[in-house]
Write an enzyme that holds these catalytic residues in place. Structure first.
Site, PDB file in Angstrom:
ATOM      1  N   THR A 195      34.944 -88.148 -73.234  1.00 47.85           N
ATOM      2  CA  THR A 195      36.221 -88.740 -73.659  1.00 47.85           C
ATOM      3  C   THR A 195      37.393 -88.189 -72.861  1.00 47.85           C
ATOM      4  O   THR A 195      38.403 -88.872 -72.684  1.00 47.85           O
ATOM      5  CB  THR A 195      36.467 -88.526 -75.163  1.00 47.85           C
ATOM      6  OG1 THR A 195      36.709 -87.150 -75.445  1.00 47.85           O
ATOM      7  CG2 THR A 195      35.286 -89.006 -75.991  1.00 47.85           C
ATOM      8  N   LEU A 241      41.091 -90.888 -74.777  1.00 49.97           N
ATOM      9  CA  LEU A 241      40.895 -91.944 -75.778  1.00 49.97           C
ATOM     10  C   LEU A 241      39.457 -91.809 -76.282  1.00 49.97           C
ATOM     11  O   LEU A 241      38.522 -92.345 -75.701  1.00 49.97           O
ATOM     12  CB  LEU A 241      41.155 -93.320 -75.175  1.00 49.97           C
ATOM     13  CG  LEU A 241      41.220 -94.495 -76.140  1.00 49.97           C
ATOM     14  CD1 LEU A 241      42.192 -94.231 -77.280  1.00 49.97           C
ATOM     15  CD2 LEU A 241      41.604 -95.763 -75.411  1.00 49.97           C
ATOM     16  N   HIS A 242      39.302 -91.098 -77.392  1.00 56.62           N
ATOM     17  CA  HIS A 242      37.992 -90.618 -77.811  1.00 56.62           C
ATOM     18  C   HIS A 242      37.087 -91.700 -78.408  1.00 56.62           C
ATOM     19  O   HIS A 242      36.027 -92.029 -77.867  1.00 56.62           O
ATOM     20  CB  HIS A 242      38.165 -89.496 -78.839  1.00 56.62           C
ATOM     21  CG  HIS A 242      39.020 -88.367 -78.386  1.00 56.62           C
ATOM     22  ND1 HIS A 242      38.616 -87.453 -77.442  1.00 56.62           N
ATOM     23  CD2 HIS A 242      40.282 -87.999 -78.750  1.00 56.62           C
ATOM     24  CE1 HIS A 242      39.580 -86.558 -77.243  1.00 56.62           C
ATOM     25  NE2 HIS A 242      40.593 -86.872 -78.024  1.00 56.62           N
ATOM     26  N   ASP A 243      37.461 -92.210 -79.570  1.00 59.60           N
ATOM     27  CA  ASP A 243      36.527 -92.990 -80.386  1.00 59.60           C
ATOM     28  C   ASP A 243      36.073 -94.311 -79.774  1.00 59.60           C
ATOM     29  O   ASP A 243      34.938 -94.735 -80.032  1.00 59.60           O
ATOM     30  CB  ASP A 243      37.124 -93.228 -81.769  1.00 59.60           C
ATOM     31  CG  ASP A 243      37.256 -91.942 -82.561  1.00 59.60           C
ATOM     32  OD1 ASP A 243      36.374 -91.070 -82.430  1.00 59.60           O
ATOM     33  OD2 ASP A 243      38.245 -91.781 -83.299  1.00 59.60           O
ATOM     34  N   CYS A 245      34.908 -94.761 -77.064  1.00 57.79           N
ATOM     35  CA  CYS A 245      33.700 -94.501 -76.271  1.00 57.79           C
ATOM     36  C   CYS A 245      32.439 -94.884 -77.043  1.00 57.79           C
ATOM     37  O   CYS A 245      31.434 -95.291 -76.439  1.00 57.79           O
ATOM     38  CB  CYS A 245      33.647 -93.039 -75.844  1.00 57.79           C
ATOM     39  SG  CYS A 245      34.838 -92.608 -74.556  1.00 57.79           S
TER      40      CYS A 245
END
Length: 313
Positions: A195, A241-243, A245
């Site tokens: 991420t 931008l983590h989620d 992914c």
């Protein structure tokens, strides 16, 4: 056939983007339900935020359930310093007109996995793993019927983002993560190692804004708000931008690279509580229990997000 998924989440601006991408692609995802969990903020606000995102994405038929309000053993840690007091600061989103389902989110997960054929439902987890672990404690046979868990959480090369050694989702409920990683369920981990390579630069946020839809403008405002904390912390050109992914991996796994390895969760030491101890180099003979992602084609990742936002109201 669209992939059947349950999204478990604590929205969260980046959670909201992930949910919107899934909502925009009914040809790829049959979203059986969304379960909220305490994490970025408390459960009540997270559940309300999930309802807001479902309405923003024009999919009010997707049922939303409230799950667990507290970690299995520890006191809840939240992240208003990142996400704001509502957990979804940035845009002015209308109060939802749709309502939460009466059933508890954990019971919904169990009942749904029981009702569908084995290995046909994916659990896409965007927050702490409390709901999933509680379901495993309550009915392990039902939860182990899922096809896989694709989760955002953990880190190896990147250390931590809430403590020097722990990523937030795992740190909030390390006991839950320990239960999940010991379950034998196939797991794919979208860690900070991947991420942190998906950066929402000013140029990418502006490209999202230029899509011009209500959803796209809201996403641009969300990211402009939430990235301020990470920009100051990391001094990078954009914030991770983590989620999303998780959802983009399910859509186009060839954008990502990783490897199978053993992952264990630290649940003893307060110094390293919640650390994901990944045997990435296969130093031990511990069984490989997770596919640990470590890289992403960031341009391709953001193209998927922009394409999705073009489909939404």
């Amino acid at each position: 056939m669209p992939r059947k998924i349950i999204i478990d989440t604590d929205p969260g601006q980046d959670d909201a983007v992930a949910i919107l991408v899934a909502l925009a692609n009914p040809d790829m995802f049959d979203i059986l339900g969304i379960t909220a969990v305490a994490g970025n903020v408390g459960l009540k606000l997270n559940a309300q935020n999930a309802l807001k995102v479902v309405e923003l994405g024009g999919r009010p038929e997707i049922p939303v359930y409230a799950g667990c309000s507290d970690p299995i053993e520890r006191v809840l840690v939240t992240a208003e310093h990142v996400h704001g007091q509502t957990g979804l600061d940035g845009p002015e989103l209308a109060e939802p007109t749709i309502k939460l389902q009466e059933q508890h989110g954990v019971d919904f997960i169990i009942e749904t996995l029981r009702a569908h054929d084995e290995a046909t439902v994916t659990l896409a987890t965007l927050g702490p793993l409390t709901n999933i672990a509680t379901a495993l404690q309550k009915d392990p046979e039902a939860v182990k019927r899922c096809e896989q868990i694709v989760m955002m959480g953990g880190a190896y090369f990147q250390g931590g983002n809430i403590t020097p050694s722990a990523e937030f989702n795992i740190y909030v409920d390390p006991q839950a993560a320990d239960i999940v990683f010991r379950s034998g369920i196939p797991i794919t981990v979208a860690s900070l190692d991947v991420t942190h390579k998906a950066l929402s630069t000013k140029e990418r946020i502006e490209a999202i804004r230029k899509v011009g839809t209500k959803s796209a403008i809201a996403v641009a405002e969300m990211l402009s708000f939430s990235e301020r904390f990470d920009l100051e912390k990391y001094q990078w050109q954009g914030a991770p931008l983590h989620d999303p992914c998780v959802i983009t991996y399910l859509m186009k796994p060839e954008l990502f690279t990783g490897r199978m390895c053993n992952v264990q969760i630290e649940v003893q030491s307060e110094l390293t509580m919640g650390m994901t101890v990944a045997d990435y180099w296969n130093i031990t003979d511990r069984p490989k229990n997770a596919f640990f992602l470590d890289n992403v084609d960031a341009d391709g990742f953001f193209e998927l997000i922009i394409e999705a936002l073009r489909k939404l109201p």
